[in-house]
Design a protein around this motif. Structure first.
Motif, mmCIF file in Angstrom:
data_model
loop_
_atom_site.group_PDB
_atom_site.id
_atom_site.type_symbol
_atom_site.label_atom_id
_atom_site.label_comp_id
_atom_site.label_asym_id
_atom_site.label_seq_id
_atom_site.Cartn_x
_atom_site.Cartn_y
_atom_site.Cartn_z
ATOM 1 N N GLN A 39 60.421 -31.095 32.790
ATOM 2 C CA GLN A 39 59.902 -32.464 32.807
ATOM 3 C C GLN A 39 59.864 -33.068 31.403
ATOM 4 O OE1 GLN A 39 55.860 -32.947 34.089
ATOM 5 N NE2 GLN A 39 55.146 -31.056 33.162
ATOM 6 N N GLY A 93 63.361 -34.166 30.717
ATOM 7 C CA GLY A 93 63.619 -35.379 31.490
ATOM 8 C C GLY A 93 62.921 -36.587 30.904
ATOM 9 N N GLN A 126 62.189 -35.491 39.569
ATOM 10 C CA GLN A 126 63.124 -34.382 39.426
ATOM 11 C C GLN A 126 63.156 -33.522 40.682
ATOM 12 O OE1 GLN A 126 61.317 -32.843 35.799
ATOM 13 N NE2 GLN A 126 63.083 -33.492 34.599
ATOM 14 N N TYR A 166 62.531 -24.954 40.300
ATOM 15 C CA TYR A 166 62.122 -25.927 39.282
ATOM 16 C C TYR A 166 61.399 -25.172 38.183
ATOM 17 C CZ TYR A 166 60.101 -30.051 37.078
ATOM 18 O OH TYR A 166 59.777 -31.029 36.177
#
Length: 485
Positions: free
Chosen positions: A272, A275, A358, A382
């Motif tokens: 994250q 991202g 995501q 993830y």
């Protein structure tokens, strides 16, 4: 009805919060006395009222063993925020002689780090009131960090269990670990606040301005000491604000680990975070080029203003620096999307959060692969962890609840007479805890004081929903929640 055994712990914890809140009011009281400005008398009376309520709750809620069920945790999370807002609003209500509706809206916006305001004339406002507004956001920021790291994963809200750590285990054996994690996050939060204040002071802010803006920057809250917001200060302060808003949008647990091990790898390895940084870099480059090529700003100003505004919106800080709705249709549409995104889980920011986008993207890709190869097995991972069906259900429930609530809020505001742009952007900015809306009423160059009281109460509820990840509050409206098991 709710389990009776949960009532005493809820009262006790709420009393502890109010007790700490009243102690923190001593700072603006001292500020008012030092500058001999109106306000310190109001803070003195509020401290007495708040401490009396805290003492009463602590006495009624005290018990030998502290046991709180999961259902009690939902009630505790919501009630603490509501009651803290009620008492935190009292100084603003008494000092500025505004309605309690406006004071509650301002306080809810502060504690939820939304940044929407109903106040004008900030440049002439008593310093004690300005300091209290900033402190509310600073408290809300660290409060939400602890909530998102230690409580929401435990309650399995909106896919947050993906980030469950030992601090999310509320069994007795892990209580020391929980306290250590919370203590370390508070230390990092304080450290960043101090560095931010020093950096702001070096850019030309006086110490009062620097300290206030440091608190509202690290908390990604967005309150300012000037009606012009950050446009009142130097260009260098905008770069400082961008840097520390970015830090406020990172997971604080990873910041703690990085500082402890002196290794930035702990932050960058998180999907994250990558991202989040990539989104800001890509959108910032696109918007800077757009503003420069269209002659809106010089290249240097285009970079500074676009990066600042993008980080401010994505981290849901909401500082004002020119009205971006005047830049053209392309940038306005882009900012509407950015309002909903949010930064990283475990940060001070609001919004949907990067990790949910995501996860949804990964699910979309897996579904396409499944259509091509129906018998294929495509495990969804993830951050190196398998995403279970429980995580997916929680994610889908959150996304549905978020947008369904957004529609209800916008519809309610429209029924109260607000125009479509104001109603929709007001609902978005409240639920995502961003701050500014769009349009001629609540746009970046305006505030919320012209809205009817009923709209302010509705938006206050929207801010609370957004800050507590929607489902935490909505579960209280289920009839099954109030039945004995």
């Amino acid at each position: 009805m709710m389990i009776a055994s949960d009532l005493k712990p809820i009262l006790f914890v709420t009393g502890l919060v109010l007790s700490k809140l009243s102690l923190l009011m001593l700072a603006p009281l001292a500020m008012g006395m030092a500058y001999d400005e109106p306000g310190y008398v109001e803070f003195f009376y509020t401290i007495i009222v708040t401490q009396t309520a805290a003492f009463t709750m602590l006495r009624w809620g005290r018990q030998a063993q502290f046991n709180l069920s999961v259902r009690g945790m939902f009630m505790l999370t919501t009630s603490v925020w509501l009651i803290a807002c009620m008492f935190g609003a009292l100084p603003l209500y008494r000092i500025d002689h505004i309605s309690f509706t406006d004071a509650f809206f301002e306080t809810m916006s502060g504690l939820t780090t939304t940044g929407s305001t109903v106040l004008a004339g900030l440049d002439e406002m008593p310093k004690s009131a300005l300091l209290w507004r900033s402190m509310l956001q600073w408290l809300g920021g660290i409060g939400f960090i602890v909530l998102s790291v230690a409580i929401l994963p435990f309650l399995n809200v909106g896919g947050m269990r993906l980030f469950q750590t030992e601090s999310s285990d509320w069994s007795d054996k892990n209580t020391p670990k929980t306290k250590n994690v919370a203590s370390n996050m508070l230390k990092v939060y304080l450290l960043l606040s101090v560095f931010c204040a020093l950096a702001y002071h070096l850019t030309g802010m006086n110490w009062f301005e620097a300290i206030n803006h440091a608190m509202t920057t690290i908390s990604t809250g967005g309150y300012s000491t000037s009606d012009e917001s950050m446009a009142h200060f130097s260009n260098a302060s905008h770069w400082v604000g961008s840097a520390f808003m970015l830090l406020g949008g990172l997971p604080f647990l990873l910041l703690v680990q990085s500082l402890q091990h002196r290794d930035l790898h702990y932050i960058w390895r998180d999907a994250q975070v990558r991202g989040f940084i990539t989104l800001i870099a890509v959108v910032g480059g696109m918007m800077s080029a757009w503003l420069w090529l269209h002659g809106t700003f010089s290249l240097e100003d285009a970079l500074r203003i676009s990066i600042f505004n993008i980080i401010s919106i994505v981290t849901t800080t909401g500082y004002g620096l020119t009205d971006f709705s005047h830049w053209g249709n392309f940038t306005t549409v882009l900012f509407i999307f950015l309002m909903l995104v949010g930064a990283c889980s475990g940060s001070t920011s609001g919004g949907i959060k990067i990790f949910r986008f995501q996860l949804a993207s990964g699910l979309f890709t897996r579904q396409l692969q499944q259509l091509v190869h129906p018998r294929g097995i495509y495990p969804h991972r993830y951050n190196g962890r398998v995403v279970s069906e429980q995580h997916i259900r929680s994610l889908v429930a959150f996304i549905f609840a978020f947008f369904f609530t957004l529609i209800l809020l916008a519809s309610g505001l429209a029924l109260l007479g607000l125009d479509p742009v104001t109603a929709l952007s007001g609902a978005m900015t409240a639920l995502a805890n961003v701050g500014p809306g769009l349009g001629r009423v609540i746009g970046p160059d305006h505030n919320f004081h012209l809205l009817p009281d009923s709209a302010k109460w509705l938006l206050s509820f929207g801010m609370l929903l957004g800050r507590l990840e929607v489902l935490t509050v909505l579960v209280l409206f289920l009839p099954a929640y109030w039945r004995y098991r």
